[in-house]
Design a protein around this motif. Structure first.
Motif, short mmCIF file in Angstrom:
data_model
loop_
_atom_site.label_atom_id
_atom_site.label_comp_id
_atom_site.label_asym_id
_atom_site.label_seq_id
_atom_site.Cartn_x
_atom_site.Cartn_y
_atom_site.Cartn_z
N ILE A 237 0.84 -1.20 0.00
CA ILE A 237 0.00 0.00 0.00
C ILE A 237 0.87 1.25 0.00
O ILE A 237 1.82 1.35 0.80
N LYS A 238 0.56 2.18 -0.89
CA LYS A 238 1.25 3.48 -0.87
C LYS A 238 0.50 4.40 0.08
O LYS A 238 -0.70 4.66 -0.09
N HIS A 239 1.22 4.93 1.08
CA HIS A 239 0.62 5.82 2.06
C HIS A 239 1.04 7.27 1.85
O HIS A 239 0.33 8.20 2.22
N ALA A 240 2.22 7.46 1.27
CA ALA A 240 2.76 8.80 1.00
C ALA A 240 3.90 8.62 0.02
O ALA A 240 4.30 7.49 -0.30
N ASP A 241 4.46 9.70 -0.48
CA ASP A 241 5.63 9.59 -1.36
C ASP A 241 6.75 8.87 -0.63
O ASP A 241 7.12 9.23 0.49
N ALA A 242 7.26 7.81 -1.26
CA ALA A 242 8.36 7.02 -0.71
C ALA A 242 8.02 6.35 0.62
O ALA A 242 8.92 6.07 1.43
N GLU A 243 6.74 6.05 0.84
CA GLU A 243 6.33 5.31 2.03
C GLU A 243 5.28 4.27 1.63
O GLU A 243 4.13 4.60 1.33
N TYR A 244 5.71 3.01 1.61
CA TYR A 244 4.86 1.90 1.20
C TYR A 244 4.91 0.81 2.28
O TYR A 244 5.99 0.43 2.72
N SER A 245 3.76 0.32 2.68
CA SER A 245 3.73 -0.79 3.63
C SER A 245 3.61 -2.11 2.88
O SER A 245 2.98 -2.19 1.82
#
Length: 288
Positions: free
Chosen positions: A195-203
Motif C-alpha cells: 500500500i502506498k501511504h505517501a511519497d516514498a512510504e509503502y507498507s
C-alpha cells in the motif's frame, strides 16, 4: 539460547568458509555444521537445510538473485545514507496492522534487535505472532496451521492509502512448527499486499492466506480496513505476519524504513507517543 548457539555455529562456518581456499575444506566445514545443527537444534537444522534447498527452486533462486541485486542498487542509490530512526521521520502516522494482542517475534531498530540488519531491504521489518491472554501462540501441541492463533486473523491497513501491488495464489506451507520452510514455494514472500501511504512510504504485509486478499491494485483503503488474513504462505515456519515500511513499491529494490507505531500498548503500558517495537514485546492497539 539454543537459537543463539545455532546462529554462532552458522556464523563460524561462514567465516571459516570465506577464509578457506580449499573447496574440500569448505565442503567438510558445511558437513560438520549440518551435523552440529542436527544434534543441537533440529528446528534450526531444518530451516537451514530447507532454505538452502530453495536454490533448487528456479523461482526462489531468481528472487534471491533479485534481492542481491536490489541490495546493491539500494545501497548505491542511498550512497551510505541508509534510513535511521534519527534521520527518518514518516510523513504519515501508522497504527498496528493487526487487531488484538500480538507478540513481536522479530524486529527492532538496532543491529542486535533487527529483523535482518544486513539486508537493507528488511532491516526494520517486524514479524508479528498472535497470542492469547496467557501469552501462548497456539493451542496445545500444534500439528496444524489452524492450531496457531495467528492463522486466519484479520490483517488491516495501518494508514490510509492506495494498493499498488499484491500477489495471491501462493500456497500455505505444508509443514508447520517444524523449522521447515516451503522450498518449493512460488514466492518466498507468500501472498502479500503493498500500500502506498505517501511519497516514498509503502507498507508491505506478507505471508497472507491464499484467496484471502480483500483488495485489488488501485483500490483506496482506509486505516483499519481489512486487506487479508494472516497465513503461512511462502517461507514461513509458522503462521505469522511479516510487516515493513519501505521507500519503493518493489520489495527487491526498496530500502526498509524505521517505523514507529502510534497509539500502541506495549507490555501493558499505553504509549503516549509513537514508538519503535522490539522483539519479545507484547503489543496491541489502544482503543482510546
Amino acid at each position: 539460547m539454543r537459537r543463539v548457539v545455532a546462529a554462532l555455529i552458522l556464523f563460524g562456518a561462514v567465516v571459516i568458509s570465506l577464509l578457506s581456499r580449499s573447496g574440500l575444506v569448505v565442503l567438510a566445514i558445511w558437513a560438520v555444521t549440518l551435523l552440529l545443527l542436527r544434534f543441537h537444534d533440529r528446528s534450526a537444522f531444518r530451516y537451514f537445510l530447507s532454505t538452502n534447498l530453495s536454490a533448487l527452486n528456479p523461482r526462489v533462486l531468481l528472487q534471491s538473485l533479485l534481492q542481491l541485486i536490489g541490495e546493491v542498487v539500494a545501497r548505491l542509490r542511498l550512497l551510505g545514507r541508509a534510513p535511521t530512526p534519527r534521520a527518518f521521520s514518516p510523513r504519515v502516522s501508522y497504527t498496528l496492522p493487526v487487531k488484538g494482542r500480538w507478540l513481536v517475534g522479530r524486529g527492532g531498530v538496532t543491529p542486535r534487535t533487527s529483523h535482518s540488519w544486513l539486508l537493507i531491504g528488511q532491516r526494520y521489518a517486524y514479524d508479528f505472532v498472535a497470542i492469547d491472554p496467557q501469552g501462548k501462540q497456539h493451542r496445545g501441541t500444534p500439528t496444524r496451521k489452524e492450531d496457531y492463533f495467528s492463522y486466519g486473523q484479520p490483517i488491516i491497513a495501518p494508514a490510509d492509502g492506495v494498493v499498488v501491488a499484491l500477489r495471491d495464489g501462493v500456497r500455505d506451507a505444508p509443514e508447520v512448527g517444524t523449522g521447515w520452510v516451503d522450498w518449493l514455494t512460488a514466492d518466498f514472500r507468500g501472498n502479500f499486499v503493498v500500500i502506498k501511504h505517501a511519497d516514498a512510504e509503502y507498507s508491505l504485509a506478507a505471508h497472507l492466506i491464499p484467496a484471502s486478499l480483500a483488495v485489488g491494485v488501485g483500490d483506496p483503503v482506509r486505516r483499519g480496513e481489512q486487506i487479508g488474513l494472516c497465513g503461512h504462505s511462502g517461507h514461513s515456519t509458522e503462521p505469522h505476519l511479516h510487516f515493513q515500511l519501505q521507500d519503493r513499491p518493489d520489495f527487491f529494490f526498496a530500502a526498509c524504513l524505521p517505523l514507529p507505531f502510534a497509539g500502541v500498548i506495549v507490555d501493558g503500558v499505553a504509549q503516549a507517543a509513537p514508538v519503535y517495537l522490539t522483539g519479545g514485546s507484547r503489543v496491541e492497539q489502544s482503543t482510546a
